[in-house]
Design a protein around this motif. Sequence first.
Motif, PDB file in Angstrom:
ATOM      1  N   THR A 116       0.813  -1.219   0.000  1.00 22.13           N
ATOM      2  CA  THR A 116       0.000   0.000   0.000  1.00 22.13           C
ATOM      3  C   THR A 116       0.848   1.270   0.000  1.00 22.13           C
ATOM      4  O   THR A 116       0.290   2.374   0.030  1.00 22.13           O
ATOM      5  N   GLN A 117       2.180   1.102  -0.011  1.00 24.51           N
ATOM      6  CA  GLN A 117       3.100   2.242   0.040  1.00 24.51           C
ATOM      7  C   GLN A 117       2.807   3.120   1.252  1.00 24.51           C
ATOM      8  O   GLN A 117       2.666   4.345   1.155  1.00 24.51           O
ATOM      9  N   ALA A 118       2.709   2.459   2.423  1.00 26.12           N
ATOM     10  CA  ALA A 118       2.365   3.170   3.655  1.00 26.12           C
ATOM     11  C   ALA A 118       3.140   2.596   4.830  1.00 26.12           C
ATOM     12  O   ALA A 118       3.719   1.515   4.755  1.00 26.12           O
ATOM     13  N   TYR A 119       3.137   3.347   5.909  1.00 25.60           N
ATOM     14  CA  TYR A 119       3.725   2.911   7.173  1.00 25.60           C
ATOM     15  C   TYR A 119       2.585   2.760   8.176  1.00 25.60           C
ATOM     16  O   TYR A 119       1.816   3.699   8.388  1.00 25.60           O
ATOM     17  N   ASP A 120       2.466   1.601   8.775  1.00 24.43           N
ATOM     18  CA  ASP A 120       1.453   1.346   9.788  1.00 24.43           C
ATOM     19  C   ASP A 120       2.079   1.573  11.161  1.00 24.43           C
ATOM     20  O   ASP A 120       3.051   0.898  11.519  1.00 24.43           O
TER      21      ASP A 120
END
Length: 127
Positions: free
Chosen positions: A100-104
């Motif tokens: 998702t090209q994200a940082y959780d």
Amino acid sequence: MADVYSDIDMKLRKVSGSNDISKVTDDSAINQSLLSLLNTSQGERLFNLKYGTKIKKLLFEPMDILTANRLIQEIENAILNWESSRIHILDLKLNINYDTQAYDVSLEYQILNTQKTGLFEIVLQKV
């Protein structure tokens, strides 16, 4: 036990039966404040230019462990500078989600002067 912290509900929900805006308390109030803090860039608040973080700039850096570590450091520093009078960090996790090209981000904290803990979660990604 009485509420330690309270704030207006930023979603501006009304109290049923009146025109008053509802309030959020304790961990909900702190989570709302953390969301505001992490979504604000330094220099964005006119009368408090140091408030906020450099997270938005870091999201445009290469998605790697180095950037992830810098994001963790930025989150910790922001909390130490702006929320340390209310919370103590118990655990801070950041996972890179390449799909998702994200940082959780997951933050577990203790509300100071109480036995209460809270959990704050946010997904950081380019917008």
